[in-house]
Design an enzyme around this catalytic site. Sequence first.
Site, PDB file in Angstrom:
ATOM      1  N   GLY B  48       6.461  -0.398  -9.467  1.00 41.48           N
ATOM      2  CA  GLY B  48       6.840  -1.636 -10.315  1.00 41.48           C
ATOM      3  C   GLY B  48       7.477  -2.347  -9.398  1.00 41.48           C
ATOM      4  O   GLY B  48       6.793  -2.721  -8.198  1.00 41.48           O
ATOM      5  N   GLU B  49       8.446  -3.238  -9.472  1.00 42.64           N
ATOM      6  CA  GLU B  49       8.976  -4.082  -8.814  1.00 42.64           C
ATOM      7  C   GLU B  49      10.334  -3.412  -8.192  1.00 42.64           C
ATOM      8  O   GLU B  49      11.211  -2.896  -8.848  1.00 42.64           O
ATOM      9  CB  GLU B  49       9.578  -5.463  -9.550  1.00 42.64           C
ATOM     10  CG  GLU B  49       8.419  -6.513  -9.467  1.00 42.64           C
ATOM     11  CD  GLU B  49       7.908  -6.789  -8.033  1.00 42.64           C
ATOM     12  OE1 GLU B  49       8.593  -7.193  -7.322  1.00 42.64           O
ATOM     13  OE2 GLU B  49       6.714  -6.719  -8.075  1.00 42.64           O
ATOM     14  N   SER B  50      10.368  -3.344  -6.705  1.00 38.02           N
ATOM     15  CA  SER B  50      11.419  -2.625  -5.939  1.00 38.02           C
ATOM     16  C   SER B  50      12.716  -3.357  -6.024  1.00 38.02           C
ATOM     17  O   SER B  50      13.683  -2.785  -6.422  1.00 38.02           O
ATOM     18  CB  SER B  50      11.000  -2.276  -4.568  1.00 38.02           C
ATOM     19  OG  SER B  50      10.857  -3.514  -3.964  1.00 38.02           O
ATOM     20  N   CYS B  80       4.051   3.045  -3.924  1.00 36.32           N
ATOM     21  CA  CYS B  80       4.161   1.545  -3.875  1.00 36.32           C
ATOM     22  C   CYS B  80       5.768   1.162  -3.798  1.00 36.32           C
ATOM     23  O   CYS B  80       6.283   1.240  -2.683  1.00 36.32           O
ATOM     24  CB  CYS B  80       3.384   0.862  -5.038  1.00 36.32           C
ATOM     25  SG  CYS B  80       3.311  -0.991  -4.650  1.00 36.32           S
ATOM     26  N   ARG B 109       7.129  -5.460   2.434  1.00 36.42           N
ATOM     27  CA  ARG B 109       7.140  -5.779   0.990  1.00 36.42           C
ATOM     28  C   ARG B 109       5.687  -6.522   0.851  1.00 36.42           C
ATOM     29  O   ARG B 109       5.720  -7.863   1.700  1.00 36.42           O
ATOM     30  CB  ARG B 109       8.179  -6.528   0.278  1.00 36.42           C
ATOM     31  CG  ARG B 109       9.207  -5.459  -0.247  1.00 36.42           C
ATOM     32  CD  ARG B 109      10.469  -6.051  -1.098  1.00 36.42           C
ATOM     33  NE  ARG B 109       9.932  -6.616  -2.272  1.00 36.42           N
ATOM     34  CZ  ARG B 109      10.294  -7.360  -3.065  1.00 36.42           C
ATOM     35  NH1 ARG B 109      11.218  -8.256  -2.571  1.00 36.42           N
ATOM     36  NH2 ARG B 109       9.809  -7.603  -4.195  1.00 36.42           N
ATOM     37  N   ILE B 158      -1.997  -2.606  -5.250  1.00 37.63           N
ATOM     38  CA  ILE B 158      -1.329  -3.708  -5.921  1.00 37.63           C
ATOM     39  C   ILE B 158      -0.098  -4.475  -5.265  1.00 37.63           C
ATOM     40  O   ILE B 158       1.002  -3.896  -5.107  1.00 37.63           O
ATOM     41  CB  ILE B 158      -0.793  -3.379  -7.453  1.00 37.63           C
ATOM     42  CG1 ILE B 158      -1.754  -2.558  -7.885  1.00 37.63           C
ATOM     43  CG2 ILE B 158      -0.490  -4.677  -8.201  1.00 37.63           C
ATOM     44  CD1 ILE B 158      -3.164  -3.192  -8.652  1.00 37.63           C
ATOM     45  N   ARG B 159      -0.549  -5.591  -4.795  1.00 37.50           N
ATOM     46  CA  ARG B 159       0.722  -6.303  -3.783  1.00 37.50           C
ATOM     47  C   ARG B 159       1.630  -5.330  -3.093  1.00 37.50           C
ATOM     48  O   ARG B 159       2.754  -5.105  -3.038  1.00 37.50           O
ATOM     49  CB  ARG B 159       1.700  -7.113  -4.950  1.00 37.50           C
ATOM     50  CG  ARG B 159       0.999  -8.356  -5.597  1.00 37.50           C
ATOM     51  CD  ARG B 159       2.008  -8.882  -6.709  1.00 37.50           C
ATOM     52  NE  ARG B 159       3.391  -9.008  -6.145  1.00 37.50           N
ATOM     53  CZ  ARG B 159       4.074  -9.925  -5.911  1.00 37.50           C
ATOM     54  NH1 ARG B 159       3.629 -11.195  -5.808  1.00 37.50           N
ATOM     55  NH2 ARG B 159       5.297  -9.918  -5.680  1.00 37.50           N
ATOM     56  N   HIS B 194      -1.573   3.382  -5.761  1.00 38.99           N
ATOM     57  CA  HIS B 194      -1.191   4.076  -7.066  1.00 38.99           C
ATOM     58  C   HIS B 194      -2.033   5.187  -7.428  1.00 38.99           C
ATOM     59  O   HIS B 194      -3.090   5.061  -8.405  1.00 38.99           O
ATOM     60  CB  HIS B 194      -1.381   2.773  -8.119  1.00 38.99           C
ATOM     61  CG  HIS B 194      -0.242   1.757  -7.926  1.00 38.99           C
ATOM     62  ND1 HIS B 194       1.164   1.901  -8.008  1.00 38.99           N
ATOM     63  CD2 HIS B 194      -0.363   0.616  -7.374  1.00 38.99           C
ATOM     64  CE1 HIS B 194       1.692   0.696  -7.580  1.00 38.99           C
ATOM     65  NE2 HIS B 194       1.003   0.071  -7.054  1.00 38.99           N
ATOM     66  N   GLU B 196      -1.300   7.064  -9.463  1.00 39.92           N
ATOM     67  CA  GLU B 196      -1.135   7.310 -11.048  1.00 39.92           C
ATOM     68  C   GLU B 196      -2.111   6.416 -11.837  1.00 39.92           C
ATOM     69  O   GLU B 196      -2.179   6.436 -13.089  1.00 39.92           O
ATOM     70  CB  GLU B 196       0.337   6.999 -11.412  1.00 39.92           C
ATOM     71  CG  GLU B 196       0.678   5.516 -11.380  1.00 39.92           C
ATOM     72  CD  GLU B 196       1.016   4.947 -10.073  1.00 39.92           C
ATOM     73  OE1 GLU B 196       0.624   5.611  -9.004  1.00 39.92           O
ATOM     74  OE2 GLU B 196       1.660   3.771  -9.960  1.00 39.92           O
TER      75      GLU B 196
END
Lengths: 303, 216
Positions: B48-50, B80, B109, B158-159, B194, B196
């Site tokens: 997600g977004e940390s 991630c 990041r 992803i990023r 990821h 998941e």
Amino acid sequence: MTDAESSKSSVAASTGGFPVKRGLAEMLKGGVIMDVVTAEQARIAEDAGACAVMALERVPADIRRDGGVARMSDPSMIEGIMEAVSVPVMAKARIGHFVEAQILEAMGVDFIDESEVLTPADEAHHIDKFAFDVPVVCGATNLGEALRRISEGAALIRSKGEAGTGNIVEAVRHLRSITGDVKRLTQADAAELFAAAKELGAPLGLVQEVAETGCLPVPLFCAGGIATPADAALAMQLGAEAVFVGSGIFKSDDPAPRARAIVEATTHFNDPEILIKVSRGLGAPMTGIEMDEINQRYAERGW
Amino acid sequence: MGPSIGVLALQGAFERHQRHLERLGARVIQVRRPEHLDGLHGIVIPGGESTTMSMLLESGGLFDSLAAAIDDGTAVLGTCAGMILLASAVLDGRDDQRHLDALDITVRRNGYGRQRQSFETDLTPSWPHGQASDAASSASSSAAMAGLSSEPLRAVFIRAPRVESWSDDVEVVAHWDGAPVLMRQGAVVAAAFHPELTRDDRVHRWFLGIVAEEVV
């Protein structure tokens, strides 16, 4: 090293595939994507916990007020926002305007919104979204529209609502329409799915997939009219997996605390105790307008 | 009955983790409040977004209880953004971004770039068979790990954060481009990608094996 091992270690990385594009949409779930028009607003949004920001020159409420043709924002304005924050940055291209999308992709924008809030560039065609390495999100008012956008390569669907109104009623209508039709498909037998595909104007394969899985093949977010923490929680309880907030934050009296409260409400959407706490003392929300007072329905744009 | 696994459900791809874990027989609890951490055998911190997760951990009073649970030896899997939260040092983060300091790595990041540079590839995992050193737990853990093949592991980045340095205590299970992307230190497991998002459930099976070790 055996031959098998050396061949494995030279496996190439591939970019721009659908799992990578849909993957970013998955990461935004449970979050709030906020419209910002300056680097300063972008920082306020990130400070408040936005999982992404949408960079644009005018929020929908101002586009509505000003009238005229609304287009992709100036690249330097978008780049300023990309430099200001570390979260993903989205930007809008006009419906069917694939050159605006090419420019946004080349700039390194993380997500493109093919948006009905801007003035459409093509009255028959949407952008071929498979042609892009970055993911594209599209709006939809019903399931057929959502599946047509997915068949064109959209990695994410947002219910359209009516942007720039601060009125949640259209977002609720569109969310209920999409999730209601999904539920109906899961009850249909094989013969009924052929007729459903025809009625929805959507590809049969996608209709069959929705009938089997009970959900869209990509995440479903909500946009258009969210102005309060309770609005965000309502959208989430109705089945949205994240929310876009446009004018609702920076057209309110006190944007920073409201932004944060909407982030909290999106996470704790099922927890009334927390919703009471975060709804207190936020000052006035954006004024908002009723649907029969608006001259242009953006949600009608899209084919 | 399967182990109780808490999936941090503040923001991100937590439902995907939940689906994998439930399919493997775990009981999953979505963790949004400190009391949701009670009685868990393992914890998953999703992607997600940390920055968003860090803010919500703080405002919900979850940060300290989560840190305490990990300190007490509860097994944890971070993917991630979850790996960023577990790291001992974070580069290119926000100044006010807190991390749990549970894994001796320094991460950058978005170390592989923005979304345009996000990618998928096949990794070659070397699962640490028979990792459990003491005889008492080796039976359960090797049973859990018996099914882990060393077939290529499809991984979606992803990023993604990039591990820039790591201590000798960190056991690296898979590399990509010279950096660890799947690793373990004690009961702490982290992936830069990821697991998941793909059907392959080997990372989750490995994690549940570690949970079983810790429970014994």
